[in-house]
Design a protein around this motif. Structure first.
Motif, PDB file in Angstrom:
ATOM      1  N   PRO A 277       0.796  -1.230   0.000  1.00 28.26           N
ATOM      2  CA  PRO A 277       0.000   0.000   0.000  1.00 28.26           C
ATOM      3  C   PRO A 277       0.828   1.281   0.000  1.00 28.26           C
ATOM      4  CG  PRO A 277      -0.978  -1.603   1.475  1.00 28.26           C
ATOM      5  CD  PRO A 277       0.337  -2.176   1.041  1.00 28.26           C
ATOM      6  N   GLU A 278       2.017   1.239   0.627  1.00 31.34           N
ATOM      7  CA  GLU A 278       2.851   2.449   0.674  1.00 31.34           C
ATOM      8  C   GLU A 278       3.581   2.722  -0.643  1.00 31.34           C
ATOM      9  OE1 GLU A 278       5.350  -0.843   2.687  1.00 31.34           O
ATOM     10  OE2 GLU A 278       3.243  -0.277   2.465  1.00 31.34           O
ATOM     11  N   LEU A 303      -5.100   5.113   5.722  1.00 32.19           N
ATOM     12  CA  LEU A 303      -5.311   4.010   4.795  1.00 32.19           C
ATOM     13  C   LEU A 303      -6.588   4.281   4.013  1.00 32.19           C
ATOM     14  CD1 LEU A 303      -4.493   0.877   7.004  1.00 32.19           C
ATOM     15  CD2 LEU A 303      -2.999   2.078   5.406  1.00 32.19           C
ATOM     16  N   HIS A 305      -9.159   2.445   1.716  1.00 32.26           N
ATOM     17  CA  HIS A 305      -9.627   1.123   1.293  1.00 32.26           C
ATOM     18  C   HIS A 305     -10.666   1.289   0.195  1.00 32.26           C
ATOM     19  CE1 HIS A 305      -7.612  -0.688   4.740  1.00 32.26           C
ATOM     20  NE2 HIS A 305      -8.204   0.216   5.516  1.00 32.26           N
ATOM     21  N   THR A 314      -5.843  -1.320  -1.272  1.00 33.70           N
ATOM     22  CA  THR A 314      -5.590  -0.367  -0.189  1.00 33.70           C
ATOM     23  C   THR A 314      -4.399   0.518  -0.550  1.00 33.70           C
ATOM     24  OG1 THR A 314      -6.447  -1.874   1.511  1.00 33.70           O
ATOM     25  CG2 THR A 314      -4.975  -0.127   2.253  1.00 33.70           C
ATOM     26  N   MET A 316      -1.801   3.574   1.146  1.00 40.02           N
ATOM     27  CA  MET A 316      -1.354   4.268   2.352  1.00 40.02           C
ATOM     28  C   MET A 316      -0.803   5.636   1.957  1.00 40.02           C
ATOM     29  SD  MET A 316       1.633   3.247   5.109  1.00 40.02           S
ATOM     30  CE  MET A 316       0.811   1.773   5.707  1.00 40.02           C
TER      31      MET A 316
END
Length: 348
Positions: A277-278, A303, A305, A314, A316
């Protein structure tokens, strides 16, 4: 300290259930190794075989240079810390810590010295004359660790020792256990189902799934280069995004979108694409449409979603990044992409 070697070790119960498939690995002197996986994956069975609490169906187990397949647990030079503290409620902390030494016939003066040293190391000195009922959960766990420390074993075995503690105390005890192991230099094997414990404590992680080892590696290797979709989805909080994609001519196409992402593999057909996610960037000019359904505030970051082509996804972002519910666009960092075989789940 002691090196632990498993050579072709396997565990099959009398009813035919195979709890641990044939496996071989070595834990080096002074290493902190974490066995991690979901409930029923075989991690506790593996630990209990090392401890001598479970018979080995096949293979050879060595602690140091000694084969210990048929050696009683008491003679393996190990100390074990369990999820349940197993303290004697009628004994003081001092007597609980020294009880094992007393059973071995150790001289009283030596027991007293070792108990004092362990108590100082674990910040239990002022509690030595209290009973377990007068202690907090974290203090009781320290007493259980003190009982293991005074043994001065070649090997520490931890079986989910922090499961009964609240989240804040677990964080504190993680640091304390790792610091203690570093100070003593004793080889340690630690079982947990909590991937955060595994990532933060281990020198190396052994990820198990349904009795089989999925991957062995450092926390960084496990996180950044997962060997399978199981490891990718199990290790990491939040877990790696896994979505269906098509691959051909050295490029991968996210299903339903025009955007092409270059990849090094000369492979074609359906694949599972993974990305943390990052490693996803909110980008107004991005090639992929992302529908945000839920915003989750976590203080230092957020986050997002939602879904890509109806596949859960997802993202981030930092705490200062503006994000809203609804459609947005994203870009993926090409060097962060992971590709897995759609059938076997193994990394390509």
């Amino acid at each position: 300290m002691a090196q632990v070697s498993l050579e072709g070790v396997r565990k099959v119960y009398p009813n035919g259930f195979q709890a641990v498939e044939t496996t071989s690995f070595t834990i080096q002197d002074g290493e902190f190794v974490v066995l991690v996986g979901p409930s029923g994956c075989g991690k506790s069975t593996l630990l209990r075989m090392i401890a001598g609490l479970e018979d080995i169906s096949e293979g050879t187990l060595k602690i140091g240079d000694r084969v210990v397949n048929d050696v009683d647990p008491a003679d393996r030079d190990i100390a074990m810390v369990f999820q349940n503290y197993a303290l004697y409620p009628h004994m003081t902390v001092r007597k609980n810590i020294g009880y094992g030494l007393k059973n071995r016939g150790t001289l009283a003066a030596e027991i007293a010295a070792k108990v004092e040293d362990a108590a100082k190391m674990l910040n239990l000195t002022e509690y030595l004359d209290r009973k377990p009922a007068q202690l907090s959960g974290g203090q009781r766990q320290r007493v259980a660790m003190g009982r293991a420390v005074v043994r001065d074993p070649a090997l520490f075995l931890f079986d989910e020792p922090l499961s009964n503690l609240d989240a804040k105390l677990r964080n504190q005890m993680r640091i304390e256990i790792k610091a203690l192991q570093r100070r003593l230099g004793t080889t340690a094997v630690y079982v947990t189902h909590d991937q955060v414990e595994a990532m933060t404590m281990a020198d190396r992680i052994i990820v198990l799934n349904a009795g089989k080892i999925e991957q062995i590696g450092t926390p960084s290797e496990i996180y950044h280069n997962p060997a399978s979709t199981f490891v990718a989805s199990f290790m990491g909080a939040p877990p790696m995004n896994l979505i269906e994609a098509e691959m051909g001519q050295g490029q991968v196409r996210v299903n339903g979108f025009e955007g092409l992402l270059p990849v090094p593999e000369a492979h074609s057909g359906s694949v599972t694409m993974g990305i943390r996610p990052e490693d996803v960037v909110l980008d107004a000019h991005g090639s992929i449409s992302f529908r945000v359904d839920i915003l989750e505030e976590l203080g230092a970051h957020r986050l997002l979603h939602g879904a890509i082509a109806d596949q859960p996804f997802t993202v981030m972002v930092g705490k200062d990044h503006v994000a809203n519910i609804g459609e947005t666009r994203i870009s993926l960092k090409p060097d962060a992409l992971q590709l897995f075989d759609k059938t076997s789940g193994q990394r390509l």
